[in-house]
Design a protein around this motif. Structure first.
Motif, short mmCIF file in Angstrom:
data_model
loop_
_atom_site.label_atom_id
_atom_site.label_comp_id
_atom_site.label_asym_id
_atom_site.label_seq_id
_atom_site.Cartn_x
_atom_site.Cartn_y
_atom_site.Cartn_z
N ASP A 97 0.84 -1.20 0.00
CA ASP A 97 0.00 0.00 0.00
C ASP A 97 0.87 1.26 0.00
OD1 ASP A 97 -1.84 -2.12 0.71
OD2 ASP A 97 -3.21 -0.56 1.43
N ALA A 98 1.92 1.26 0.82
CA ALA A 98 2.79 2.42 0.91
C ALA A 98 3.47 2.73 -0.42
CB ALA A 98 3.85 2.19 2.00
N GLN A 99 3.91 1.69 -1.13
CA GLN A 99 4.54 1.90 -2.43
C GLN A 99 3.56 2.50 -3.44
OE1 GLN A 99 5.89 -2.20 -2.87
NE2 GLN A 99 8.04 -1.54 -2.79
N VAL A 100 2.34 2.02 -3.39
CA VAL A 100 1.32 2.53 -4.32
C VAL A 100 1.00 3.98 -3.99
CG1 VAL A 100 -1.05 2.26 -5.11
CG2 VAL A 100 0.38 0.23 -4.74
N GLN A 101 0.86 4.29 -2.71
CA GLN A 101 0.58 5.67 -2.31
C GLN A 101 1.69 6.61 -2.77
OE1 GLN A 101 -1.23 6.28 1.77
NE2 GLN A 101 -0.84 4.08 1.91
N THR A 102 2.93 6.17 -2.64
CA THR A 102 4.05 6.99 -3.09
C THR A 102 4.01 7.21 -4.59
OG1 THR A 102 5.46 6.25 -1.26
CG2 THR A 102 6.57 7.15 -3.21
N ALA A 103 3.74 6.14 -5.34
CA ALA A 103 3.69 6.25 -6.80
C ALA A 103 2.59 7.21 -7.26
CB ALA A 103 3.46 4.86 -7.41
N LEU A 104 1.50 7.23 -6.51
CA LEU A 104 0.36 8.08 -6.89
C LEU A 104 0.43 9.47 -6.26
CD1 LEU A 104 -2.55 5.47 -6.63
CD2 LEU A 104 -1.46 6.33 -8.72
N GLY A 105 1.43 9.71 -5.40
CA GLY A 105 1.50 10.99 -4.72
C GLY A 105 0.27 11.23 -3.86
N TRP A 106 -0.12 10.21 -3.13
CA TRP A 106 -1.42 10.22 -2.45
C TRP A 106 -1.46 11.24 -1.31
CZ3 TRP A 106 -5.45 7.78 -4.46
CH2 TRP A 106 -6.63 7.77 -3.73
N ASN A 107 -2.56 12.01 -1.25
CA ASN A 107 -2.81 12.97 -0.18
C ASN A 107 -3.86 12.38 0.74
OD1 ASN A 107 -3.60 15.08 1.49
ND2 ASN A 107 -3.66 16.61 -0.14
N ASP A 108 -3.39 11.76 1.82
CA ASP A 108 -4.32 11.04 2.70
C ASP A 108 -5.24 11.98 3.46
OD1 ASP A 108 -4.95 8.28 3.78
OD2 ASP A 108 -4.58 9.35 5.66
N LYS A 109 -4.82 13.20 3.68
CA LYS A 109 -5.67 14.16 4.38
C LYS A 109 -6.89 14.52 3.54
CE LYS A 109 -5.58 18.59 6.82
NZ LYS A 109 -4.74 19.75 7.22
N ALA A 110 -6.68 14.70 2.26
CA ALA A 110 -7.79 15.04 1.37
C ALA A 110 -8.62 13.82 1.00
CB ALA A 110 -7.26 15.71 0.10
N TRP A 111 -7.94 12.69 0.81
CA TRP A 111 -8.61 11.48 0.34
C TRP A 111 -8.16 10.31 1.21
CZ3 TRP A 111 -11.96 13.29 -3.04
CH2 TRP A 111 -11.61 14.38 -3.85
N PRO A 112 -8.84 10.03 2.30
CA PRO A 112 -8.40 8.97 3.22
C PRO A 112 -8.17 7.63 2.52
CG PRO A 112 -10.16 10.26 4.21
CD PRO A 112 -10.06 10.71 2.77
#
Length: 272
Positions: A97-112
């Motif tokens: 999950d962490a690798q995917v979030q990094t690849a997508l530049g995920w903003n967890d605050k905006a999109w949990p």
């Protein structure tokens, strides 16, 4: 976040009513998701318009992605929640999950991630790329000044989009900002459309997950797709029918109503 669906959009329903597929819309809300998806195919792109805080919508999105992946028909999963240019394509199906979030530049605050992660990882585990589709924040300032975006929609649709911006910002924006903010919304829809075109594959379907206001046929992403791209749109609606449940979609999948939330109340208190 995108503005909430506007009442103005209901006046545009006659523009698309003739194009609706009655058989698709008539499927029972209890029908298995795989059957509902099959009724909408074939299509180059399947657009799911969610209410961001509705848990049932995220479950339907995951089941849709899973159903298409299991049939080998999922070309890609495109997301409003990640910026255009971001992708999981270089990651293996075993990525964390962490690798995917990094690849997508995920903003967890905006999109949990707790909401979107299960759907995203369903695509990754199937070996299907997940791509960002939203207009990058770095390009939003340019979009605000881009007058060419004023003519991407017809006059009635553009006026409805402007009203959606007013309501989505609790009618607090000065009128001088309505034009620039509307250009951002149009620019975002155009960016999502371009991402779908890039990701499409013959005989397969790209799924886009975005707010419901972005997937209407009369205002949103479909307005910016080339005519040779076949598209189907689904309104994921919590509760209903309601005055905002227009005929601007190929199908509406209703889920249980959520407790009413006055999103503007807190904003108005802070500005009073």
């Amino acid at each position: 976040m995108p503005p909430r669906p506007s009442r103005a959009s209901r006046f545009l329903a006659p523009l698309v009513a003739a194009a609706l597929l009655a058989g698709c819309a008539a499927l029972s809300a209890e029908a298995p998701v795989a059957r509902r998806v099959a009724a909408l195919l074939p299509a180059d792109a399947l657009l799911l318009g969610e209410q961001h805080d509705a848990p049932e919508h995220h479950a339907l999105e995951r089941e849709t992605v899973q159903a298409l992946a299991e049939r080998g028909q999922l070309a890609a999963l495109a997301l409003e929640m990640a910026e255009e240019g971001r992708s999981s394509a270089r990651l293996p199906a075993t990525a964390t999950d962490a690798q995917v979030q990094t690849a997508l530049g995920w903003n967890d605050k905006a999109w949990p991630w707790t909401r979107y992660g299960p759907t995203v990882m369903t695509a990754v585990r199937a070996g299907v790329p997940v791509v960002g589709a939203n207009l990058p924040r770095a390009r939003m300032k340019d979009a605000m000044a881009d007058v060419s975006l004023d003519v991407q929609l017809n006059g009635e649709a553009y006026a409805a989009q402007q009203e959606a911006v007013r309501e989505g910002h609790c009618k607090l924006l000065p009128e001088s900002q309505i034009g620039p903010m509307t250009r951002i919304q149009v620019g975002r829809d155009r960016a999502m459309a371009q991402a779908l075109v890039k990701a499409r594959q013959p005989g397969k379907t790209v799924v886009l997950i975005a707010g419901a206001g972005h997937v209407t046929k009369v205002l949103g992403v479909p307005q910016h797709l080339p005519t040779d791209v076949s598209v189907k749109t689904v309104h994921l609606q919590a509760g209903g029918p309601s005055e905002d449940d227009t005929d601007a979609y190929d199908a509406t999948w209703r889920t249980p109503a959520l407790p009413p939330v006055d999103y503007c109340a807190g904003v108005l208190r802070r500005t009073s």
